[in-house]
Design a protein around this motif. Structure first.
Motif, PDB file in Angstrom:
ATOM      1  N   LEU A  51     -70.632-100.802 -61.324  1.00 23.63           N
ATOM      2  CA  LEU A  51     -71.688-100.697 -60.329  1.00 23.63           C
ATOM      3  C   LEU A  51     -71.688 -99.313 -59.685  1.00 23.63           C
ATOM      4  N   LYS A  52     -72.732 -98.556 -59.917  1.00 23.88           N
ATOM      5  CA  LYS A  52     -72.816 -97.189 -59.394  1.00 23.88           C
ATOM      6  C   LYS A  52     -74.090 -96.917 -58.592  1.00 23.88           C
ATOM      7  N   LEU A  53     -75.022 -97.865 -58.578  1.00 26.59           N
ATOM      8  CA  LEU A  53     -76.250 -97.667 -57.809  1.00 26.59           C
ATOM      9  C   LEU A  53     -76.745 -98.986 -57.243  1.00 26.59           C
ATOM     10  N   THR A  68     -69.436 -97.817 -46.748  1.00 29.99           N
ATOM     11  CA  THR A  68     -68.457 -98.389 -47.679  1.00 29.99           C
ATOM     12  C   THR A  68     -68.888 -98.154 -49.120  1.00 29.99           C
ATOM     13  N   ALA A  69     -70.184 -98.307 -49.377  1.00 27.86           N
ATOM     14  CA  ALA A  69     -70.682 -98.045 -50.727  1.00 27.86           C
ATOM     15  C   ALA A  69     -70.378 -96.605 -51.129  1.00 27.86           C
ATOM     16  N   ARG A  70     -70.617 -95.694 -50.224  1.00 30.78           N
ATOM     17  CA  ARG A  70     -70.379 -94.278 -50.508  1.00 30.78           C
ATOM     18  C   ARG A  70     -68.896 -94.029 -50.798  1.00 30.78           C
ATOM     19  N   GLN A  71     -68.023 -94.655 -50.012  1.00 31.87           N
ATOM     20  CA  GLN A  71     -66.583 -94.504 -50.225  1.00 31.87           C
ATOM     21  C   GLN A  71     -66.153 -95.010 -51.599  1.00 31.87           C
ATOM     22  N   ARG A  72     -66.857 -95.997 -52.096  1.00 26.51           N
ATOM     23  CA  ARG A  72     -66.531 -96.577 -53.408  1.00 26.51           C
ATOM     24  C   ARG A  72     -67.289 -95.893 -54.545  1.00 26.51           C
ATOM     25  N   GLY A  73     -68.000 -94.819 -54.232  1.00 30.00           N
ATOM     26  CA  GLY A  73     -68.710 -94.076 -55.271  1.00 30.00           C
ATOM     27  C   GLY A  73     -69.982 -94.736 -55.738  1.00 30.00           C
ATOM     28  N   ILE A  74     -70.562 -95.569 -54.883  1.00 32.13           N
ATOM     29  CA  ILE A  74     -71.811 -96.268 -55.223  1.00 32.13           C
ATOM     30  C   ILE A  74     -72.953 -95.642 -54.438  1.00 32.13           C
ATOM     31  N   LEU A  75     -73.963 -95.148 -55.128  1.00 30.46           N
ATOM     32  CA  LEU A  75     -75.129 -94.572 -54.470  1.00 30.46           C
ATOM     33  C   LEU A  75     -76.059 -95.683 -53.986  1.00 30.46           C
ATOM     34  N   THR A 291     -84.242 -92.352 -62.999  1.00 41.37           N
ATOM     35  CA  THR A 291     -83.675 -91.032 -62.720  1.00 41.37           C
ATOM     36  C   THR A 291     -82.155 -91.087 -62.748  1.00 41.37           C
ATOM     37  N   PHE A 292     -81.590 -92.129 -62.159  1.00 42.70           N
ATOM     38  CA  PHE A 292     -80.139 -92.297 -62.154  1.00 42.70           C
ATOM     39  C   PHE A 292     -79.613 -92.506 -63.576  1.00 42.70           C
ATOM     40  N   ARG A 297     -79.728 -87.360 -59.690  1.00 37.60           N
ATOM     41  CA  ARG A 297     -79.692 -88.001 -58.379  1.00 37.60           C
ATOM     42  C   ARG A 297     -80.999 -88.739 -58.129  1.00 37.60           C
ATOM     43  N   PRO A 298     -80.949 -90.006 -57.710  1.00 41.14           N
ATOM     44  CA  PRO A 298     -82.196 -90.728 -57.402  1.00 41.14           C
ATOM     45  C   PRO A 298     -82.978 -89.992 -56.317  1.00 41.14           C
TER      46      PRO A 298
END
Length: 307
Positions: A51-53, A68-75, A291-292, A297-298
Motif C-alpha cells: 500500500l503506497k497511495l 501516520t500515513a506519511r510516516q509509513r511512506g503512504i501518499l 500518475t502514481f 507524484r499525484p
C-alpha cells in the motif's frame, strides 16, 4: 478503473466495515476510500507493504491520519476544486431557506397547517444590504462571496491569511484579522473552514454569543468547527434567529434537540451531491492513480502545509 487497473470494488452505498478496510489495506497497492471510511493509525499500522497511495474520493481528508500515513511512506491524495461550485450553490440555498424560513413554510404545507396568508406570518430576513461573514475564504468561500454579492450582500471574511488583492477586490470583500470582531458585526455567518486541530470548536459558546440575536449560522463545511451543543442551546433560547446545517459534529449522529427546532434547516450532507461533481471526483481519483502508477507524484497529493 476496471479498464486501467486490477480492481476490487465495494458495490454497496454503505461504508465499508473496519474489518473490510483492514483486509483491503493488507492487499492493495492503492486504496480509494470515501469520507465515511475512517483511516486511523491502527488501520495504517496493519497495512500491507504494497500500500503506497490512498487516493481519497473527496476533498476532505480529516478522516485520514495523514501524518501516520506519511510516516509509513503512504501518499494521500484528494479531489480539490471539483466540489466548489456545487457546495457554494448549496450554501447560498441554505442561507436563503434559513433567512426566509422556508423549512417552516414547507412543514406547514406538508402538515396541512397553513391557514392562509397573514401580514406577520413567517416573517424572515431580507438579504440585500445584510453583512455576510465567511469563516474560511478558500475556493468555496470565494465562490459563495460572488453569489452573495449578486444578492446585494456585503462580504466580510476571516481567514488564516488575507487574500491577494487581485482576489479580494472583485468580491469587494472586507478582511477581518479578528474573528471575534467580525462575528459581532455580521447578519449571516457561513462556515467554510476545514476541520483541523486548530479549527475544532473554533465557534465555541463564547464566540457564538458574540453574534447578533437576529443572526443566522450556516455550515456546509465540517460539523466539528461548531460546538453543536452550544449552538443548539442558543437556538432554543432565541439567542440566534436560525441555522442551516448540512454537516454535524458527530457525523450521522444529529443532535435530536436540533431536529425539534422550527428555526433550523437540516440537510443530509448533500452539499456536493450533483451528478457532475461525483463524476469529476472520480476522474480526479483516476488521474491521481494513473500518475502514481506511472511513477510520478499525484497532482492532488496532500502535503503537511494543507493540514
Amino acid at each position: 478503473m476496471r479498464e486501467l487497473f486490477d480492481v476490487r470494488l465495494s458495490d454497496s452505498e454503505h461504508p465499508m466495515s473496519r474489518a473490510d478496510l483492514a483486509d483491503a489495506m493488507a492487499e492493495a497497492d492503492i486504496l480509494v476510500p470515501t469520507i465515511t471510511d475512517v483511516i486511523d493509525a491502527p488501520l495504517l499500522g496493519g497495512a500491507g507493504p504494497r500500500l503506497k497511495l490512498i487516493a481519497n474520493y473527496g476533498a476532505g481528508i480529516d478522516h485520514i491520519d495523514v501524518s501516520t500515513a506519511r510516516q509509513r511512506g503512504i501518499l494521500v491524495s484528494n479531489t480539490p476544486g471539483v466540489l466548489t461550485e456545487d457546495t457554494a450553490d448549496m450554501t447560498m440555498a441554505l442561507i436563503l431557506s434559513t433567512a426566509r424560513r422556508m423549512g417552516e413554510g414547507i412543514a406547514q404545507m406538508q402538515s396541512e397547517g397553513w391557514s392562509g396568508w397573514a401580514p406577520e406570518a413567517l416573517l424572515g430576513m431580507r438579504l440585500r444590504g445584510k453583512r455576510l461573514g465567511i469563516l474560511g475564504m478558500g475556493r468555496i468561500g470565494q465562490a459563495l462571496a460572488s453569489r452573495a454579492r449578486a444578492f446585494g450582500m456585503s462580504v466580510h471574511y476571516h481567514n488564516r491569511r488575507r487574500l491577494h488583492e487581485g482576489l479580494e477586490a472583485p468580491l469587494e470583500a472586507t478582511f477581518w484579522d479578528s474573528l471575534d470582531q467580525m462575528l459581532a458585526r455580521v447578519d449571516v455567518l457561513s462556515v467554510n473552514a476545514p476541520h483541523t486541530p486548530a479549527t475544532f470548536h473554533l465557534l465555541n459558546a463564547r464566540r457564538l454569543k458574540l453574534l447578533k440575536r437576529t443572526a443566522i449560522v450556516v455550515n456546509t463545511s465540517r460539523g466539528e468547527v461548531i460546538d453543536e451543543n452550544a449552538l443548539t442551546r442558543m437556538l432554543r433560547a432565541g439567542d440566534l434567529a436560525g441555522a442551516g446545517l448540512d454537516v454535524y459534529e458527530r457525523g450521522r449522529g444529529v443532535n435530536p434537540r436540533l431536529r425539534d427546532l422550527p428555526n433550523v434547516v437540516l440537510l443530509p450532507h448533500m452539499g456536493s451531491a450533483t451528478r457532475e461533481a461525483r463524476l469529476e471526483m472520480g476522474e480526479r481519483v483516476l488521474v491521481n492513480m494513473r500518475t502514481f502508477a506511472d511513477g510520478h507524484r499525484p497532482p492532488d497529493q496532500v502535503v503537511p502545509s494543507m493540514l
